[in-house]
Write a protein that holds these residues in place. Structure first.
Motif, PDB file in Angstrom:
ATOM      1  N   VAL A  49      -6.655  13.174   7.841  1.00 21.39           N
ATOM      2  CA  VAL A  49      -5.637  12.116   7.884  1.00 21.39           C
ATOM      3  C   VAL A  49      -4.406  12.674   8.588  1.00 21.39           C
ATOM      4  O   VAL A  49      -3.848  13.671   8.151  1.00 21.39           O
ATOM      5  CB  VAL A  49      -5.265  11.653   6.458  1.00 21.39           C
ATOM      6  N   PRO A  50      -3.989  12.065   9.714  1.00 20.63           N
ATOM      7  CA  PRO A  50      -2.858  12.617  10.465  1.00 20.63           C
ATOM      8  C   PRO A  50      -1.573  12.614   9.640  1.00 20.63           C
ATOM      9  O   PRO A  50      -1.176  11.571   9.106  1.00 20.63           O
ATOM     10  CB  PRO A  50      -2.717  11.669  11.666  1.00 20.63           C
ATOM     11  N   GLY A  51      -0.928  13.777   9.543  1.00 17.11           N
ATOM     12  CA  GLY A  51       0.295  13.906   8.767  1.00 17.11           C
ATOM     13  C   GLY A  51       1.415  13.043   9.304  1.00 17.11           C
ATOM     14  O   GLY A  51       2.236  12.518   8.555  1.00 17.11           O
ATOM     15  N   GLU A  52       1.446  12.854  10.648  1.00 20.52           N
ATOM     16  CA  GLU A  52       2.555  12.077  11.256  1.00 20.52           C
ATOM     17  C   GLU A  52       2.556  10.643  10.731  1.00 20.52           C
ATOM     18  O   GLU A  52       3.587  10.028  10.535  1.00 20.52           O
ATOM     19  CB  GLU A  52       2.433  12.012  12.783  1.00 20.52           C
ATOM     20  N   LEU A  53       1.327  10.151  10.492  1.00 22.06           N
ATOM     21  CA  LEU A  53       1.185   8.766  10.053  1.00 22.06           C
ATOM     22  C   LEU A  53       1.837   8.570   8.682  1.00 22.06           C
ATOM     23  O   LEU A  53       2.601   7.630   8.458  1.00 22.06           O
ATOM     24  CB  LEU A  53      -0.311   8.433   9.961  1.00 22.06           C
ATOM     25  N   VAL A  54       1.527   9.512   7.774  1.00 21.59           N
ATOM     26  CA  VAL A  54       2.093   9.458   6.429  1.00 21.59           C
ATOM     27  C   VAL A  54       3.606   9.644   6.500  1.00 21.59           C
ATOM     28  O   VAL A  54       4.382   8.962   5.829  1.00 21.59           O
ATOM     29  CB  VAL A  54       1.447  10.546   5.536  1.00 21.59           C
ATOM     30  N   GLU A  55       4.028  10.564   7.369  1.00 23.50           N
ATOM     31  CA  GLU A  55       5.450  10.866   7.516  1.00 23.50           C
ATOM     32  C   GLU A  55       6.200   9.634   8.047  1.00 23.50           C
ATOM     33  O   GLU A  55       7.267   9.279   7.559  1.00 23.50           O
ATOM     34  CB  GLU A  55       5.597  12.065   8.475  1.00 23.50           C
ATOM     35  N   ALA A  56       5.583   8.970   9.041  1.00 22.45           N
ATOM     36  CA  ALA A  56       6.209   7.780   9.630  1.00 22.45           C
ATOM     37  C   ALA A  56       6.412   6.706   8.567  1.00 22.45           C
ATOM     38  O   ALA A  56       7.456   6.056   8.507  1.00 22.45           O
ATOM     39  CB  ALA A  56       5.346   7.250  10.768  1.00 22.45           C
ATOM     40  N   ALA A  57       5.398   6.562   7.689  1.00 20.73           N
ATOM     41  CA  ALA A  57       5.508   5.557   6.636  1.00 20.73           C
ATOM     42  C   ALA A  57       6.630   5.921   5.673  1.00 20.73           C
ATOM     43  O   ALA A  57       7.347   5.059   5.161  1.00 20.73           O
ATOM     44  CB  ALA A  57       4.179   5.449   5.890  1.00 20.73           C
ATOM     45  N   ARG A  58       6.792   7.241   5.436  1.00 17.90           N
ATOM     46  CA  ARG A  58       7.839   7.692   4.523  1.00 17.90           C
ATOM     47  C   ARG A  58       9.212   7.356   5.114  1.00 17.90           C
ATOM     48  O   ARG A  58      10.102   6.854   4.424  1.00 17.90           O
ATOM     49  CB  ARG A  58       7.719   9.206   4.299  1.00 17.90           C
ATOM     50  N   VAL A  59       9.342   7.617   6.417  1.00 23.86           N
ATOM     51  CA  VAL A  59      10.606   7.317   7.093  1.00 23.86           C
ATOM     52  C   VAL A  59      10.888   5.818   7.011  1.00 23.86           C
ATOM     53  O   VAL A  59      12.016   5.386   6.817  1.00 23.86           O
ATOM     54  CB  VAL A  59      10.549   7.785   8.563  1.00 23.86           C
ATOM     55  N   ASP A  60       9.832   5.014   7.119  1.00 25.53           N
ATOM     56  CA  ASP A  60      10.003   3.558   7.022  1.00 25.53           C
ATOM     57  C   ASP A  60      10.276   3.092   5.605  1.00 25.53           C
ATOM     58  O   ASP A  60      10.375   1.886   5.353  1.00 25.53           O
ATOM     59  CB  ASP A  60       8.739   2.847   7.546  1.00 25.53           C
ATOM     60  N   GLY A  61      10.311   4.028   4.664  1.00 28.10           N
ATOM     61  CA  GLY A  61      10.715   3.686   3.303  1.00 28.10           C
ATOM     62  C   GLY A  61       9.583   3.353   2.358  1.00 28.10           C
ATOM     63  O   GLY A  61       9.799   2.803   1.281  1.00 28.10           O
ATOM     64  N   ALA A  62       8.329   3.721   2.722  1.00 32.57           N
ATOM     65  CA  ALA A  62       7.208   3.478   1.807  1.00 32.57           C
ATOM     66  C   ALA A  62       7.180   4.568   0.745  1.00 32.57           C
ATOM     67  O   ALA A  62       7.282   5.753   1.057  1.00 32.57           O
ATOM     68  CB  ALA A  62       5.894   3.449   2.582  1.00 32.57           C
ATOM     69  N   GLY A  63       7.049   4.184  -0.509  1.00 31.74           N
ATOM     70  CA  GLY A  63       6.985   5.150  -1.610  1.00 31.74           C
ATOM     71  C   GLY A  63       5.651   5.869  -1.609  1.00 31.74           C
ATOM     72  O   GLY A  63       4.734   5.486  -0.872  1.00 31.74           O
ATOM     73  N   PRO A  64       5.527   6.903  -2.442  1.00 28.26           N
ATOM     74  CA  PRO A  64       4.298   7.699  -2.447  1.00 28.26           C
ATOM     75  C   PRO A  64       3.049   6.871  -2.793  1.00 28.26           C
ATOM     76  O   PRO A  64       2.010   7.041  -2.159  1.00 28.26           O
ATOM     77  CB  PRO A  64       4.551   8.767  -3.511  1.00 28.26           C
ATOM     78  N   LEU A  65       3.149   5.960  -3.758  1.00 29.40           N
ATOM     79  CA  LEU A  65       1.995   5.153  -4.140  1.00 29.40           C
ATOM     80  C   LEU A  65       1.550   4.272  -2.981  1.00 29.40           C
ATOM     81  O   LEU A  65       0.379   4.148  -2.677  1.00 29.40           O
ATOM     82  CB  LEU A  65       2.349   4.274  -5.331  1.00 29.40           C
ATOM     83  N   ARG A  66       2.557   3.653  -2.342  1.00 24.54           N
ATOM     84  CA  ARG A  66       2.258   2.771  -1.229  1.00 24.54           C
ATOM     85  C   ARG A  66       1.642   3.520  -0.068  1.00 24.54           C
ATOM     86  O   ARG A  66       0.688   3.080   0.553  1.00 24.54           O
ATOM     87  CB  ARG A  66       3.561   2.112  -0.769  1.00 24.54           C
ATOM     88  N   ARG A  67       2.209   4.721   0.217  1.00 19.82           N
ATOM     89  CA  ARG A  67       1.656   5.541   1.297  1.00 19.82           C
ATOM     90  C   ARG A  67       0.194   5.852   1.004  1.00 19.82           C
ATOM     91  O   ARG A  67      -0.646   5.812   1.882  1.00 19.82           O
ATOM     92  CB  ARG A  67       2.444   6.859   1.419  1.00 19.82           C
ATOM     93  N   PHE A  68      -0.081   6.160  -0.264  1.00 15.42           N
ATOM     94  CA  PHE A  68      -1.457   6.516  -0.625  1.00 15.42           C
ATOM     95  C   PHE A  68      -2.399   5.332  -0.421  1.00 15.42           C
ATOM     96  O   PHE A  68      -3.450   5.466   0.197  1.00 15.42           O
ATOM     97  CB  PHE A  68      -1.511   6.996  -2.081  1.00 15.42           C
ATOM     98  N   PHE A  69      -1.988   4.158  -0.938  1.00 11.30           N
ATOM     99  CA  PHE A  69      -2.920   3.024  -0.899  1.00 11.30           C
ATOM    100  C   PHE A  69      -3.025   2.380   0.476  1.00 11.30           C
ATOM    101  O   PHE A  69      -4.057   1.845   0.838  1.00 11.30           O
ATOM    102  CB  PHE A  69      -2.538   1.981  -1.946  1.00 11.30           C
ATOM    103  N   VAL A  70      -1.937   2.420   1.258  1.00 15.06           N
ATOM    104  CA  VAL A  70      -1.952   1.721   2.542  1.00 15.06           C
ATOM    105  C   VAL A  70      -2.449   2.624   3.674  1.00 15.06           C
ATOM    106  O   VAL A  70      -3.085   2.159   4.610  1.00 15.06           O
ATOM    107  CB  VAL A  70      -0.550   1.150   2.857  1.00 15.06           C
ATOM    108  N   ILE A  71      -2.163   3.933   3.582  1.00 15.85           N
ATOM    109  CA  ILE A  71      -2.548   4.803   4.696  1.00 15.85           C
ATOM    110  C   ILE A  71      -3.680   5.759   4.330  1.00 15.85           C
ATOM    111  O   ILE A  71      -4.755   5.742   4.926  1.00 15.85           O
ATOM    112  CB  ILE A  71      -1.328   5.599   5.197  1.00 15.85           C
TER     113      ILE A  71
END
Lengths: 289, 271
Positions: free
Chosen positions: A179-201
């Protein structure tokens, strides 16, 4: 020698062994399952599908099918859940991660029959640590866990979960690493919480790895034998198909019926294998150059 | 806060994974009086090698160990060369029927032992090999071969394609290319597959249960399963033998964890 001919020569020994010692025995079991033959009546009589019809009438066979399904369903789901949790921990960067990863491999490396004996000792009514941890010195409260239909089943499943979760966790960890780290990081920057990052990405990208682990573990769980052999010998409704097949083939020496049970295990696994080959296989199947 | 949560989770994972094994190690080091004690004792008051001595005297645990080493070692030595050749053909050469062969191999790795054992037993009986180490190695080669081929094929696919092209331009024939150019490069993957093959053969129980009734020929898993008597279970001896059966693997896992993990996940995720 052409390259194609050379390849054929190289693969011939392996194919010969697999044909002789895997395909021929499977064919032998199929043949035997269509005949009546026991140690007492060693001359085979054609039986058609009689032995398979007997599976439906035989109480122990029906019970074995039932517990096999319960066992496969429950232990594989628990292994996937727990394996995913462990994989998520191992995926984090922290000091001593290598050591944790090595520790996780320990249950995988222990011979299954030894693991079964360890758990038998833990669950033992007289000397088991489980009773001690629950009831301390109150010997009268000690339970005979493996003589209870519910606990016998639950403990067999939990012992299997312990033994096979590491493998699932490592498969899922390997999946997580793709799983590309940049993708998770980008979601974090966009304000997605850890749970959301997990379920959506993470989870959607992990789907192929989960599918592989699911199918692989399902096939393997259908072959369960050692835990039942050691912990209960199939008593208290804990017989599984591979154990019952063994019992009928070698205990009762009813080769026809025993082979029908064995072939049933084979068919069940073959169905799962069909999907497995289609998902995993395709990646290795693309032509070599 | 987040750190400590992670550490706590990691500690829980470690305890869950190794506690049962540590418990059997502790048990194997207790004197028999403490093993028999009720309620059970968590920590040994005295350490003793009594259980190991008894496992040796009553059950010949060293001969079980030697049998296991010979059977698992022999299986690995036969399986790996055969698997390496097949994997090379499947991963690096144009081979007709490649898909069918790969599917067959993948499915063969999943055959339930119970569906094979009946005919296999008859075949091994005809060959006069019941209760012998070769008689057990034959089913083990069959059992480990698909797995080894699968792991090796996925490792071999990762090796750059130019390797053989360069060898061919230099005038190497196909055999020399394979033996002197490809195999040295592929050696680490072959080593990993060998370790996994060894572990699978070392741990196998079902075929050992059926094919080895002679106590002098038994492997460790088979011998340990046989230790309980009719009325009493000698937990100390069982614990000692279990530690002997498991310790080599635990050490292998600690030293070679990276390789083992890459082997286990090869083909499944990377492909």
């Amino acid at each position: 020698m052409s390259r194609a001919r050379f390849g054929l020569v190289l693969i011939l020994p392996a194919l010969t062994i697999l044909t002789l010692f895997a395909l021929v025995p499977i064919a032998g079991s199929l043949f035997e399952s269509l005949h009546h033959r026991t140690a007492a009546e060693p001359v085979a009589r054609f039986a058609g599908l009689d032995n398979y019809a007997r599976l439906l009438r035989d109480e122990e066979a029906v019970e074995s099918v039932g517990f096999t399904m319960l066992f496969v369903g429950t232990s594989v789901s628990l292994e996937l859940g727990l394996g995913l949790a462990i994989a998520l921990v191992l995926h984090q960067a922290f000091r001593g991660r290598g050591l944790v990863r090595a520790a996780v491999l320990v249950p995988w490396a222990i011979p299954t029959v030894v693991a079964s004996i360890i758990w038998k000792y833990v669950f033992d009514d007289r000397h088991g640590i489980l009773n001690y941890l629950l009831f301390g010195a109150d010997l009268n409260a000690y339970l005979v866990w493996l003589a209870d239909p519910f606990w016998a089943k639950a403990l067999i499943i939990s012992a299997d979960v312990w033994k096979t979760t590491p493998f699932t966790a490592l498969l899922l960890l390997a999946g997580l690493q793709t799983v590309p780290g940049e993708l998770v990081e980008a979601a974090r920057v966009d304000g997605a919480g850890p749970l959301r990052r997990f379920f959506v990405i993470t989870l959607p990208l992990l789907r192929p790895a989960i599918l592989v682990a699911l199918l692989f573990r399902t096939m393997d769980a259908f072959r369960e034998f050692e835990l039942v052999y050691e912990l209960t010998q199939g008593k208290e409704g804990t017989s599984v198909l591979q154990f019952y097949g063994y019992k009928v083939l070698f205990g009762r020496q009813d080769y026809g019926f025993g082979s029908a049970i064995s072939c049933l295990v084979f068919f069940l696994i073959a169905i799962v294998a069909f999907f497995y080959v289609r998902t995993v296989g395709t990646r290795l199947f693309e032509e070599a150059r | 806060m987040k750190r400590s949560g992670l550490w706590l989770a990691a500690a829980a994972v470690v305890i869950y994974s190794v506690a049962p094994f540590l418990w059997i190690v502790v048990t194997s080091l207790k004197p028999s009086l403490e093993i028999e004690a009720r309620p059970p004792m968590l920590w040994p008051r005295d350490l003793s090698l009594e259980s190991y001595a008894r496992a040796q005297k009553g059950h010949g645990v060293t001969s079980l160990l030697i049998n296991s080493l010979i059977v698992a070692g022999g299986t690995t030595l036969i399986t790996i060369p055969i698997a390496a050749l097949a994997a090379y053909a499947l991963a690096r050469l144009k081979l007709r029927g490649r898909r069918v062969i790969l599917s067959l191999i993948l499915v063969a790795s999943m055959f339930p032992q119970v569906a094979l054992v009946h005919t296999l037993y008859g075949m091994i009986q005809v060959m006069g090999l019941v209760n012998t180490r070769p008689g057990l190695s034959i089913p083990y080669v069959m059992l480990t071969l698909p797995l080894a081929i699968w792991i090796l094929a996925s490792f071999f696919k990762e090796i750059p394609e130019d390797l053989e092209d360069a060898a061919r331009i230099d005038g190497c024939g196909p055999v020399r290319t394979l033996v002197s150019v490809f195999m040295p490069v592929a050696a680490p993957g072959v080593f990993t597959a060998a370790i996994l093959t060894f572990i699978y053969a070392w741990n196998e129980f079902f075929f050992a249960l059926v094919l080895l009734t002679d106590p002098a020929r038994q492997t460790l898993p088979r011998g340990i399963a046989l230790m309980p008597g009719r009325f009493t279970i000698p937990w100390g001896e069982i614990a000692a033998a279990s530690v002997i059966a498991t310790l080599p693997l635990v050490i292998l896992v600690l030293v070679l964890q990276r390789r083992i993990i890459s082997g286990l996940t090869a083909g499944a995720v990377k492909g």
